[in-house]
Scaffold this motif. Structure first.
Motif, PDB file in Angstrom:
ATOM      1  N   GLY A   1       0.772  -1.291   0.039  1.00 63.38           N
ATOM      2  CA  GLY A   1       0.042   0.125  -0.087  1.00 63.38           C
ATOM      3  C   GLY A   1       0.707   1.269  -0.043  1.00 63.38           C
ATOM      4  N   ASN A   2       1.767   1.464   1.063  1.00 59.07           N
ATOM      5  CA  ASN A   2       2.825   2.255   0.989  1.00 59.07           C
ATOM      6  C   ASN A   2       3.514   2.822  -0.294  1.00 59.07           C
ATOM      7  N   LEU A   3       4.135   1.499  -0.850  1.00 57.73           N
ATOM      8  CA  LEU A   3       4.857   1.504  -1.962  1.00 57.73           C
ATOM      9  C   LEU A   3       4.014   2.043  -3.090  1.00 57.73           C
ATOM     10  N   MET A   4       2.896   1.611  -3.257  1.00 56.01           N
ATOM     11  CA  MET A   4       1.649   1.980  -4.406  1.00 56.01           C
ATOM     12  C   MET A   4       1.557   3.732  -4.217  1.00 56.01           C
ATOM     13  N   MET A   5       1.330   4.082  -2.945  1.00 51.74           N
ATOM     14  CA  MET A   5       1.151   5.370  -2.817  1.00 51.74           C
ATOM     15  C   MET A   5       2.304   6.395  -3.176  1.00 51.74           C
ATOM     16  N   LEU A   6       3.632   5.752  -2.957  1.00 48.80           N
ATOM     17  CA  LEU A   6       4.838   6.434  -3.335  1.00 48.80           C
ATOM     18  C   LEU A   6       4.797   6.731  -4.751  1.00 48.80           C
ATOM     19  N   VAL A   7       4.701   5.404  -5.564  1.00 45.41           N
ATOM     20  CA  VAL A   7       4.758   5.339  -7.005  1.00 45.41           C
ATOM     21  C   VAL A   7       3.808   6.453  -7.689  1.00 45.41           C
ATOM     22  N   VAL A   8       2.461   6.244  -6.996  1.00 42.85           N
ATOM     23  CA  VAL A   8       1.354   6.919  -7.865  1.00 42.85           C
ATOM     24  C   VAL A   8       1.534   8.449  -7.689  1.00 42.85           C
ATOM     25  N   ILE A   9       2.010   8.921  -6.466  1.00 34.41           N
ATOM     26  CA  ILE A   9       2.169  10.305  -6.332  1.00 34.41           C
ATOM     27  C   ILE A   9       3.385  10.741  -6.932  1.00 34.41           C
ATOM     28  N   ARG A  10       4.485   9.948  -7.209  1.00 35.69           N
ATOM     29  CA  ARG A  10       5.592  10.240  -8.159  1.00 35.69           C
ATOM     30  C   ARG A  10       5.204  10.346  -9.396  1.00 35.69           C
TER      31      ARG A  10
ATOM     32  N   LEU B   1       1.974  13.422   2.237  1.00 35.31           N
ATOM     33  CA  LEU B   1       1.359  12.360   2.329  1.00 35.31           C
ATOM     34  C   LEU B   1       2.459  11.179   1.674  1.00 35.31           C
ATOM     35  N   SER B   2       3.290  11.643   0.476  1.00 37.14           N
ATOM     36  CA  SER B   2       4.373  10.593   0.090  1.00 37.14           C
ATOM     37  C   SER B   2       5.316  10.539   1.466  1.00 37.14           C
ATOM     38  N   ASN B   3       5.486  11.518   2.046  1.00 37.01           N
ATOM     39  CA  ASN B   3       6.447  11.483   3.162  1.00 37.01           C
ATOM     40  C   ASN B   3       6.053  10.412   4.408  1.00 37.01           C
ATOM     41  N   LEU B   4       4.445  10.660   4.622  1.00 34.00           N
ATOM     42  CA  LEU B   4       3.802   9.667   5.262  1.00 34.00           C
ATOM     43  C   LEU B   4       3.905   8.403   4.998  1.00 34.00           C
TER      44      LEU B   4
ATOM     45  N   GLU C   1       6.630  10.906  12.328  1.00 31.65           N
ATOM     46  CA  GLU C   1       5.290  11.144  11.860  1.00 31.65           C
ATOM     47  C   GLU C   1       4.266  11.877  12.478  1.00 31.65           C
ATOM     48  N   ALA C   2       4.577  12.057  13.954  1.00 38.81           N
ATOM     49  CA  ALA C   2       3.590  13.021  14.747  1.00 38.81           C
ATOM     50  C   ALA C   2       3.846  14.536  14.156  1.00 38.81           C
ATOM     51  N   PHE C   3       4.991  14.806  14.061  1.00 43.17           N
ATOM     52  CA  PHE C   3       5.121  16.145  13.631  1.00 43.17           C
ATOM     53  C   PHE C   3       4.492  16.395  11.993  1.00 43.17           C
ATOM     54  N   LEU C   4       4.820  15.307  11.276  1.00 43.58           N
ATOM     55  CA  LEU C   4       4.227  15.518  10.111  1.00 43.58           C
ATOM     56  C   LEU C   4       2.832  15.751   9.998  1.00 43.58           C
ATOM     57  N   LEU C   5       1.953  14.894  10.873  1.00 41.14           N
ATOM     58  CA  LEU C   5       0.709  14.986  10.948  1.00 41.14           C
ATOM     59  C   LEU C   5       0.316  16.352  11.422  1.00 41.14           C
ATOM     60  N   SER C   6       1.036  17.081  11.944  1.00 43.26           N
ATOM     61  CA  SER C   6       0.896  18.245  12.580  1.00 43.26           C
ATOM     62  C   SER C   6       0.812  19.217  11.288  1.00 43.26           C
ATOM     63  N   MET C   7       2.074  19.097  10.560  1.00 45.13           N
ATOM     64  CA  MET C   7       2.171  19.908   9.283  1.00 45.13           C
ATOM     65  C   MET C   7       1.057  19.596   8.288  1.00 45.13           C
ATOM     66  N   MET C   8       0.634  18.571   8.294  1.00 43.46           N
ATOM     67  CA  MET C   8      -0.493  18.397   7.131  1.00 43.46           C
ATOM     68  C   MET C   8      -1.755  18.979   7.783  1.00 43.46           C
ATOM     69  N   ALA C   9      -1.922  18.919   8.889  1.00 45.39           N
ATOM     70  CA  ALA C   9      -3.170  19.738   9.517  1.00 45.39           C
ATOM     71  C   ALA C   9      -3.167  21.258   9.209  1.00 45.39           C
ATOM     72  N   TYR C  10      -1.677  21.774   9.064  1.00 48.88           N
ATOM     73  CA  TYR C  10      -1.718  23.222   8.822  1.00 48.88           C
ATOM     74  C   TYR C  10      -1.940  23.228   7.041  1.00 48.88           C
ATOM     75  N   ASP C  11      -1.414  22.377   6.657  1.00 50.69           N
ATOM     76  CA  ASP C  11      -1.893  22.225   5.004  1.00 50.69           C
ATOM     77  C   ASP C  11      -3.077  22.225   4.923  1.00 50.69           C
ATOM     78  N   ARG C  12      -3.857  21.534   5.582  1.00 44.71           N
ATOM     79  CA  ARG C  12      -5.494  21.512   5.417  1.00 44.71           C
ATOM     80  C   ARG C  12      -6.110  23.011   5.784  1.00 44.71           C
ATOM     81  N   TYR C  13      -5.704  23.415   6.984  1.00 47.23           N
ATOM     82  CA  TYR C  13      -6.104  24.786   7.188  1.00 47.23           C
ATOM     83  C   TYR C  13      -5.905  25.712   6.065  1.00 47.23           C
ATOM     84  N   ALA C  14      -4.721  25.748   5.437  1.00 45.16           N
ATOM     85  CA  ALA C  14      -4.289  26.593   4.277  1.00 45.16           C
ATOM     86  C   ALA C  14      -5.266  26.453   3.157  1.00 45.16           C
TER      87      ALA C  14
END
Length: 311
Positions: free
Chosen positions: A41-50, A63-66, A111-124
């Protein structure tokens, strides 16, 4: 790593998940399936996003970093668990145990910090759509990811350096399937008060310090969504954020239970660890692919290109 003052203990014995051979065989099949799904699943996400240029946006960059973190996080504990489920003796060297502690902390912390950054991205994206490109530039996204890795690495180094100086005397059985500091501390005959304080501070930093930005981001998002007159706009905003919210609840819920609650050696300790280290990395790509129309469309496009290439 010198350990001359540690009373000759060179390895720990893990109790694992079960002593029953039949149950161990069933658990091996279960967690092998979980690990395969996690990797796929995670390799698929990396390949598809790339591969898909439509997904070259800040949201999917995070999401690719996650997905990469979930690959690493799961690989720190699950392969060792699989090996032990087939072994009569479940042991790990002291050095190997501390190395596992380090990599669990650095991947989980990032991952905890990244999820926090993703929340800011959704806010923006929801609250300032016209300024989104300026607020979430490629340079800022890269800096946020590097900051996540840097803060988690610093915390992990401090924690492990303190753990290296612990003395382990007669007790060497860890009542767990993996090395985690809450299970390791009771085995030490040293004064662990400083270690416990540092662990609690680190957990609060990674937990509350990253959860509070998520909370305030979603407070603003909810306020903005409720002020929308268009039902379609509300639905689109909700779909944009729902996948991230599910990932946050799964990760923070089990992680904070494990590191803030006293270690009891009960099944709750095992279940909370399994949740955030094995199950959540498997579920994240499923959550983002099943609930996100852009990802599903990108997967179809990527598969179509692969099939045409094979023909």
């Amino acid at each position: 790593m010198a350990r001359s003052n540690h009373s000759g203990i060179t390895e720990f014995v893990l109790t694992g998940l079960s002593d029953d051979p039949l149950i161990q065989a069933l658990l091996f099949a279960l967690f092998l399936g979980i690990y395969i799904l996690t990797m796929t699943g995670n390799l698929m996400m990396l390949v598809v996003i790339r591969a898909d240029s439509h997904l070259h946006t800040p949201m999917y960059y995070f999401l690719s970093n996650l997905s990469f973190l979930d690959l690493c996080f799961s690989s720190v504990t699950v392969p060792k668990l699989l090996k032990d489920l087939l072994s009569a003796k479940k042991s790990i060297s002291v050095e190997g145990c501390l190395a596992q502690v380090f990599f669990v902390f650095i991947t989980a912390g990032t991952e905890a910090f990244l999820l926090s950054m993703m929340a800011y991205d959704r806010y923006a994206a929801v609250c300032h759509p016209l300024l989104y490109g300026q607020m979430m530039s490629n340079e800022l996204c890269l800096k946020l990811v590097l900051l996540s890795w840097g803060l988690a690495s610093l915390s992990s180094v401090v924690i492990v350096l303190l753990a290296v100086n612990l003395d382990f005397c007669e007790a060497y059985t860890i009542h767990h399937y993996t090395c985690e500091l809450p299970s390791l501390f009771p085995l030490s005959c040293s004064d662990i008060s400083i270690n416990v304080d540092v662990l609690i501070c680190s957990t609060l930093l990674h937990g509350l310090g990253t959860f509070l930005p998520i909370f305030f981001s979603y407070a603003r998002i909810v306020s903005t969504v409720l002020s929308m007159k268009s039902t379609t706009g509300r639905s689109k905003a909700f779909n944009t954020c729902s996948s991230h919210l599910i990932a946050v609840v799964l990760f923070f819920g089990s992680g904070l239970v494990r590191y803030l609650m006293p270690t009891s050696g009960s099944s709750l300790d095992l279940l909370s660890s399994l949740q955030y280290s094995a199950v959540t990395p498997m579920l994240n790509p499923l959550i983002y692919s099943l609930k996100n129309q852009e990802v599903k469309t990108a997967v179809k496009r990527t598969l179509g290109k692969c099939l045409r290439y094979l023909e």
